[in-house]
Design a protein around this motif. Structure first.
Motif, PDB file in Angstrom:
ATOM      1  N   CYS A 159       0.831  -1.208   0.000  1.00  0.00           N
ATOM      2  CA  CYS A 159       0.000   0.000   0.000  1.00  0.00           C
ATOM      3  C   CYS A 159       0.863   1.254   0.000  1.00  0.00           C
ATOM      4  N   TRP A 160       1.958   1.232   0.757  1.00  0.00           N
ATOM      5  CA  TRP A 160       2.839   2.406   0.759  1.00  0.00           C
ATOM      6  C   TRP A 160       3.460   2.617  -0.618  1.00  0.00           C
ATOM      7  N   GLN A 161       3.936   1.547  -1.229  1.00  0.00           N
ATOM      8  CA  GLN A 161       4.515   1.682  -2.556  1.00  0.00           C
ATOM      9  C   GLN A 161       3.482   2.168  -3.574  1.00  0.00           C
ATOM     10  N   SER A 162       2.227   1.802  -3.364  1.00  0.00           N
ATOM     11  CA  SER A 162       1.188   2.256  -4.297  1.00  0.00           C
ATOM     12  C   SER A 162       1.003   3.765  -4.253  1.00  0.00           C
ATOM     13  N   CYS A 163       1.502   4.404  -3.202  1.00  0.00           N
ATOM     14  CA  CYS A 163       1.380   5.863  -3.080  1.00  0.00           C
ATOM     15  C   CYS A 163       2.472   6.608  -3.843  1.00  0.00           C
ATOM     16  N   ILE A 164       3.622   5.968  -4.077  1.00  0.00           N
ATOM     17  CA  ILE A 164       4.763   6.717  -4.626  1.00  0.00           C
ATOM     18  C   ILE A 164       5.485   6.016  -5.775  1.00  0.00           C
ATOM     19  N   ALA A 165       5.136   4.766  -6.083  1.00  0.00           N
ATOM     20  CA  ALA A 165       5.875   4.014  -7.108  1.00  0.00           C
ATOM     21  C   ALA A 165       5.304   4.279  -8.500  1.00  0.00           C
ATOM     22  N   PRO A 166       6.127   4.214  -9.533  1.00  0.00           N
ATOM     23  CA  PRO A 166       5.623   4.367 -10.908  1.00  0.00           C
ATOM     24  C   PRO A 166       4.660   3.248 -11.278  1.00  0.00           C
ATOM     25  N   ASP A 167       3.889   3.472 -12.331  1.00  0.00           N
ATOM     26  CA  ASP A 167       2.999   2.434 -12.831  1.00  0.00           C
ATOM     27  C   ASP A 167       3.831   1.233 -13.267  1.00  0.00           C
ATOM     28  N   PRO A 168       3.481   0.026 -12.816  1.00  0.00           N
ATOM     29  CA  PRO A 168       4.301  -1.148 -13.150  1.00  0.00           C
ATOM     30  C   PRO A 168       4.394  -1.442 -14.637  1.00  0.00           C
ATOM     31  N   VAL A 169       3.431  -0.974 -15.441  1.00  0.00           N
ATOM     32  CA  VAL A 169       3.431  -1.260 -16.869  1.00  0.00           C
ATOM     33  C   VAL A 169       4.008  -0.098 -17.666  1.00  0.00           C
ATOM     34  N   SER A 170       3.433   1.092 -17.514  1.00  0.00           N
ATOM     35  CA  SER A 170       3.870   2.248 -18.323  1.00  0.00           C
ATOM     36  C   SER A 170       5.107   2.921 -17.758  1.00  0.00           C
ATOM     37  N   ARG A 171       5.400   2.665 -16.475  1.00  0.00           N
ATOM     38  CA  ARG A 171       6.515   3.310 -15.749  1.00  0.00           C
ATOM     39  C   ARG A 171       6.292   4.805 -15.555  1.00  0.00           C
ATOM     40  N   GLN A 172       5.080   5.277 -15.797  1.00  0.00           N
ATOM     41  CA  GLN A 172       4.779   6.690 -15.551  1.00  0.00           C
ATOM     42  C   GLN A 172       4.840   6.953 -14.050  1.00  0.00           C
ATOM     43  N   PRO A 173       5.573   7.980 -13.627  1.00  0.00           N
ATOM     44  CA  PRO A 173       5.686   8.268 -12.183  1.00  0.00           C
ATOM     45  C   PRO A 173       4.328   8.589 -11.576  1.00  0.00           C
ATOM     46  N   PHE A 174       4.240   8.378 -10.270  1.00  0.00           N
ATOM     47  CA  PHE A 174       2.983   8.608  -9.553  1.00  0.00           C
ATOM     48  C   PHE A 174       3.300   8.986  -8.122  1.00  0.00           C
ATOM     49  N   VAL A 175       2.660  10.035  -7.637  1.00  0.00           N
ATOM     50  CA  VAL A 175       2.684  10.383  -6.214  1.00  0.00           C
ATOM     51  C   VAL A 175       1.263  10.774  -5.836  1.00  0.00           C
ATOM     52  N   ALA A 176       0.719  10.143  -4.837  1.00  0.00           N
ATOM     53  CA  ALA A 176      -0.678  10.370  -4.464  1.00  0.00           C
ATOM     54  C   ALA A 176      -0.860  11.745  -3.834  1.00  0.00           C
ATOM     55  N   ASN A 177      -1.909  12.441  -4.269  1.00  0.00           N
ATOM     56  CA  ASN A 177      -2.346  13.677  -3.622  1.00  0.00           C
ATOM     57  C   ASN A 177      -3.441  13.413  -2.595  1.00  0.00           C
ATOM     58  N   ALA A 178      -4.070  12.242  -2.679  1.00  0.00           N
ATOM     59  CA  ALA A 178      -5.131  11.871  -1.744  1.00  0.00           C
ATOM     60  C   ALA A 178      -5.288  10.354  -1.763  1.00  0.00           C
ATOM     61  N   ILE A 179      -5.818   9.821  -0.667  1.00  0.00           N
ATOM     62  CA  ILE A 179      -5.993   8.378  -0.506  1.00  0.00           C
ATOM     63  C   ILE A 179      -7.443   8.088  -0.157  1.00  0.00           C
ATOM     64  N   ILE A 180      -8.007   7.091  -0.828  1.00  0.00           N
ATOM     65  CA  ILE A 180      -9.302   6.519  -0.459  1.00  0.00           C
ATOM     66  C   ILE A 180      -9.045   5.064  -0.081  1.00  0.00           C
ATOM     67  N   ALA A 181      -9.674   4.583   0.980  1.00  0.00           N
ATOM     68  CA  ALA A 181      -9.361   3.217   1.420  1.00  0.00           C
ATOM     69  C   ALA A 181     -10.541   2.596   2.146  1.00  0.00           C
TER      70      ALA A 181
END
Length: 787
Positions: A178-200
Motif C-alpha cells: 500500500c505504501w509503494q502504491s502511493c509513490i511508485a511508478p505504474d508497473p506497466v507504463s513506468r509513468q511516475p505517480f505520487v498520491a495527492n489523496a488516498i481513499i481506502a
C-alpha cells in the motif's frame, strides 16, 4: 486483565521471525463506572459483557450528539484540482468491484486514479480502464481466514492452527504494498505517480499511516458500520448488559471491537510505521480509536433507504448509497439461455468468493432444499466450486462467471452470502433475498433485509440445512416479500451512490489546501518560501518558472497539504501520569520479550537459510533487545512522563469546560528549546494574571456567583499553568532531542517522496500554451511582491 494465548498440548511455543506470540483473545476490565468482559467466539465474533454501578455517570462520559440540523450536509461548489488518487482495497472481487465504479466516476472529474489491491485482480481493474498497483496478499486465503475469523479477530481455533501467523505476514506484505502504491511508478507504463489523496476501506490497514507519511488527505469508505453509534451495535458484537442502557452498550461495542483488532495487529502496524515510514509508533491507548481521533472523513456505501444515518454521526460521516455499476454488455451462452426459458423462473444461489470447508455438503443442502420448495435453481460455482463436476439437469444449472446485473433480472429470488455488492444488486432488481452470512458485514445485511420484510432472518452458514433453506426460499416467493423488495428497489432507483460518494470525497478534501496558487486546476506539489512569501506550486508551474529562468528547483521544497497530530488527549495530571507509566511498562515488556525471543528466531532463521552465522545473528539480536529496553526506559522517563504531566496540567480546564491551551509543535531540538521558553513565560504570566481576570470575567457574566467561581478557577490555574510550564522545561527539549535523533528515518521517507515527485516533474506531458505560461510568470511576480 488480558489473557494471552499460549500453547501447551496444542503445539510448540516458538514462532517464526515474523510471527511473535499470538495476540490476546480475552480482555477483562473492572471498575465502578464500567466493567467489561470481551471473549472471542469460535467463529471470531465477540461476546461482550458490560456492567455498571454508576449508569448515570457512564452516560455522561459519552460524547454529546452533534447539533441537530434539518439542513442537508453542505455541498461545496468548488471542485478540487485534478488529483492523483490511490484507492486501497483489501478483500474479494465483491469488495473491489464497487471501487472500480468509483474510480471510473473520479476519472470523469479529471483525476488520475490508481486502484491498489491484490495481484489477482489486475486484469479486472485494467480492463475497466483504471491504473492498477499490486499490494500482494492472497484474497482466497484471506476469505478462508475470514470465514473462521469474522472481522479479522482470531478465534481460538485459528490461534492453534497457525492461521494467525499467515494472516499477520500477509498484512505486513500488504501494508508495504500500500505504501509503494502511493509513490511508485505504474508497473506497466513506468509513468511516475505520487498520491495527492488516498481513499481506502478499513481492512487495507495502511490508509491513515500512508496519509500521515505523505501528509495528504485520506478518506475511508466501507460497506458496514465502523463508526461508533448508539443506534445499533457493531456487527461483530454480541452484547450482554447489566445496568447499562442498550444504546450506550451499542456505542461502546465499537470501541471493544477496535481494541481487540488492535491487539492482534497493532505491533505489525507499528513495526511497519517505525521501520518503513520513519513514523513514531501509535500509542496503545490511541491505536484502536485512531481514525475517530483524527476525525478522518467516512463515506458509507449503502442505501439510506435501508439504513438511515444515525443521529450521533457528525458532519465528517456520510451515507451515499450503494455503488452500482452500469450493466455490462452480456450475451448468455446457449445452454444458460435454454435453461432459463425452458421452465418456471429459477432462483439463484451463490456464495461468490467465499471459501467453504465442505462445498459438497452445502451443494447437497441446496439441491434438497430446492426440491422441497419446488423451484428450479441456478447455482454459481464460485471459488468453492459448488457442485464439483456434476452435470446440469432440467432443474439445476451450474454457472461459471456471469454478471449479476444481467442474471438477477432472470430469476425470482436470490440466495447468497450477503456481501454488500451482491445484496445491492439483488435489491436493486427487486429480488427477495436469503442471506447465508459468513463474516464481516454479511450478518448485518441479513438482519437489515429481514427487518424490511424483503427476506427471512439470515441463516448462519454453520446452521444451513435443507429444511431451513427451503422455508427461507418459500418466504421469498410470498407476495409480502415481493412487495417489500419492489418498494426498496423503487427507492434505490432514485439514488446515485457513486456520484454521492464522489461529492462526499470532494466536500471533505479542503480544496484551497490542495490547489496550486498559480494554476488553480492543478494540485500543489511544491512550496516556494522566501521570507513572508509562501506560494503553493504544481509541477507544471515549477517547470514553467524554471524554464523561464525565474527560479531553480532548489528554491522549492515539498508541499504538504495535510498534517496529522497523534497526541493523546489528557484530562488531568493523575491519569496522564498513570497512563504514561503503564504505556512505558507495556513497551518495556515487549522489548524484554524480544530480548529473549528474537535471538532464538534469528538463530533459527540463519540456520535454515544459510546454515552459518547463526550464533552471530542471535548475539546481534540480543544486543538489539538490550538497546531497545534501555531506549524504552529512557524515552519513558525523560520524554513521555514529563510530557504527560505537562499535558495533564494543561488540560485541567477541560474538566470545567474551560479553554485548553494547545501544545506547541516540536520538530527538533531547536524548536523544543523555543517552545519550552515560550511555555515558561506564558505559563507563569497567565497563572498569575488569572487571579485578576477570571473573577472579573465571572462577575461580568454571572454576578456574585460568577465572581466566586472565577476566584476558584483562577486559584486552580495559578497552580496548573505554572506547573505545566515547569514540566514543559523538561518535556519540550526532551521531545525535540528525541525527534532530532529519530528524524533520520523520517528524512529517508521525505527523500523517497521528493525523488518520486521529481520524477513526476521530469515526466513528459503536454506543455502549457504560451498565454498560460505568461500567466504563471505574472502571478508569480505578483505573489512575490505581496499582491
Amino acid at each position: 486483565m488480558v489473557k494471552p494465548y499460549s500453547t501447551t498440548a496444542h503445539g510448540p511455543q516458538h514462532h517464526d521471525v515474523l510471527d511473535p506470540p499470538p495476540p490476546p483473545y480475552e480482555l477483562h476490565s473492572s471498575g465502578a463506572v464500567l466493567a467489561t468482559s470481551i471473549v472471542v467466539n469460535v467463529n471470531g465474533t465477540l461476546n461482550i459483557d458490560f456492567s455498571s454501578k454508576s449508569p448515570g455517570e457512564l452516560r455522561e462520559l459519552l460524547p454529546p450528539f452533534p447539533p441537530a440540523s434539518t439542513e442537508p450536509t453542505p455541498r461545496s461548489d468548488a471542485l478540487p484540482p485534478s488529483l492523483n488518487i490511490v484507492i486501497q482495497v483489501v478483500g474479494s472481487r465483491g469488495d473491489v468491484q464497487p471501487f472500480v465504479a468509483l474510480g471510473d466516476a473520479l476519472r470523469g472529474y479529471g483525476h488520475r486514479v490508481r486502484l491498489a489491491t491484490h495481484n489477482v485482480f489486475e486484469d479486472f481493474v485494467r480492463t475497466a480502464g483504471l491504473e492498477f498497483y499490486p499490494i500482494g496478499g492472497d484474497p482466497e486465503d484471506l476469505m478462508a481466514y475470514m470465514v473462521k475469523n469474522p472481522g479479522l479477530i482470531p478465534s481460538l481455533e485459528s490461534l492453534r492452527s497457525g492461521d494467525v501467523s499467515r494472516k499477520r505476514k500477509m498484512v505486513a506484505e500488504m501494508v508495504r504494498g500500500c505504501w509503494q502504491s502511493c509513490i511508485a511508478p505504474d508497473p506497466v507504463s513506468r509513468q511516475p505517480f505520487v498520491a495527492n489523496a488516498i481513499i481506502a476501506n478499513p481492512p487495507s490497514f495502511a490508509h491513515v499511516h500512508c496519509a500521515e507519511a505523505l501528509r495528504v488527505p485520506v478518506h475511508m469508505m466501507f460497506t458496514m458500520p465502523w463508526s461508533a453509534t448508539r443506534s445499533y451495535p457493531h456487527p461483530l458484537a454480541n452484547i450482554q448488559c447489566d445496568n447499562v442502557e442498550p444504546t450506550i452498550a451499542n456505542y461502546l461495542s465499537y470501541g471493544a471491537v477496535d481494541i481487540m483488532a488492535w491487539q492482534g495487529l497493532g505491533d505489525v502496524i507499528n513495526g511497519w510505521r517505525t521501520k518503513d515510514l520513519g513514523l513514531s509508533p501509535v500509542p496503545a491507548s490511541l491505536g484502536p480509536e485512531l481514525i475517530s481521533h483524527l476525525a478522518v472523513p467516512y463515506t458509507y456505501c449503502w442505501s439510506p433507504a435501508l439504513v438511515p444515518k444515525p443521529a450521533d454521526w457528525g458532519q465528517n460521516i456520510d451515507i451515499c448509497g450503494f455503488f452500482m455499476r452500469a450493466e455490462p454488455t452480456y450475451t448468455p451462452p446457449a445452454d444458460l439461455a435454454y435453461f432459463i426459458n425452458s421452465g418456471s423462473r429459477p432462483i439463484y444461489v451463490g456464495f461468490g468468493s467465499i471459501v467453504l470447508d465442505d462445498p459438497a455438503s452445502i451443494t447437497h443442502h441446496i439441491i434438497a432444499a430446492c426440491k422441497m420448495a419446488g423451484v428450479r435453481v441456478i447455482i454459481s460455482r464460485g471459488w468453492s466450486q459448488l457442485g464439483g463436476d456434476s452435470p446440469n439437469t432440467n432443474d439445476v444449472f451450474y454457472l461459471g462467471d456471469c454478471p449479476h446485473e444481467w442474471l438477477f433480472k432472470q430469476v425470482s429470488a436470490v440466495v447468497h452470502h450477503g456481501g454488500a455488492g451482491t445484496t445491492a444488486c439483488g435489491l436493486y432488481n427487486a429480488k427477495p433475498t436469503v442471506i447465508v452470512p459468513f463474516f464481516g458485514d454479511q450478518p448485518f445485511w441479513g438482519s437489515v433485509i429481514a427487518a424490511r420484510g424483503a427476506g427471512p432472518s439470515p441463516i448462519p452458514h454453520q446452521s444451513l440445512n435443507a429444511q431451513n433453506l427451503a422455508e427461507a426460499i418459500l418466504f421469498c416467493l410470498s407476495d409480502s416479500a415481493k412487495a417489500s423488495a419492489r418498494d426498496i428497489a423503487e427507492k434505490m432507483h432514485r439514488e446515485d451512490g457513486v456520484t454521492a460518494a464522489v461529492q462526499s470525497f470532494h466536500r471533505h478534501l479542503g480544496v484551497s489546501d490542495l490547489t496550486c496558487d498559480l494554476l488553480p486546476r492543478q494540485p500543489a506539489a511544491w512550496l516556494y518560501s522566501k521570507g513572508q512569501v509562501r506560494i503553493k506550486m504544481s509541477n507544471a508551474a515549477v517547470k514553467v518558472l524554471i524554464s523561464q529562468g525565474q527560479m531553480e528547483i532548489s528554491d522549492v521544497k515539498l508541499f504538504h497539504s495535510k498534517e496529522y497530530h497523534l497526541e493523546q488527549v489528557r484530562w488531568d495530571p493523575l491519569t496522564a501520569g498513570a497512563s504514561s507509566t503503564l504505556g512505558t511498562i507495556a513497551d518495556f515488556t515487549v522489548a524484554l520479550g524480544g530480548t529473549f525471543i528474537d535471538p532464538y528466531e534469528k538463530y533459527k532463521l540463519a540456520r535454515s537459510e544459510r546454515g552459518t552465522g547463526a550464533g552471530r545473528a542471535a548475539t546481534t539480536a540480543a544486543g538489539n533487545g538490550v538497546v531497545n529496553m534501555a531506549g524504552t526506559m529512557v524515552k519513558g522517563t525523560l520524554v513521555d512522563f514529563p510530557t504527560a504531566l505537562a499535558d495533564g496540567l494543561r488540560s485541567v480546564p477541560r474538566l470545567y469546560s474551560g479553554k485548553v491551551q494547545q501544545r506547541e509543535k516540536v520538530t527538533d531540538w531547536k524548536s523544543g528549546g523555543t517552545a519550552a521558553a515560550k511555555s515558561l513565560g506564558t505559563g507563569f504570566y497567565k497563572g498569575v494574571a488569572g487571579l485578576v481576570t477570571k473573577p472579573y470575567e465571572g462577575a461580568k457574566a454571572d454576578g456574585a456567583k460568577g465572581f466566586l467561581k472565577g476566584i476558584g478557577t483562577g486559584s486552580v490555574e495559578l497552580v496548573t499553568k505554572p506547573g505545566s510550564a515547569m514540566f514543559d522545561l523538561v518535556a519540550y527539549p526532551a521531545q525535540g532531542i528525541y525527534k532530532s535523533i529519530k528524524s533520520k528515518g523520517k528524512q529517508s521517507i521525505e527523500h523517497q517522496i521528493e525523488e518520486a515527485r521529481r520524477e513526476l516533474l521530469a515526466w513528459g506531458g503536454q506543455d502549457l500554451p504560451h498565454a498560460e505560461r505568461d500567466e504563471v510568470v505574472r502571478k508569480f511576480f505578483e505573489r512575490k511582491r505581496g499582491h
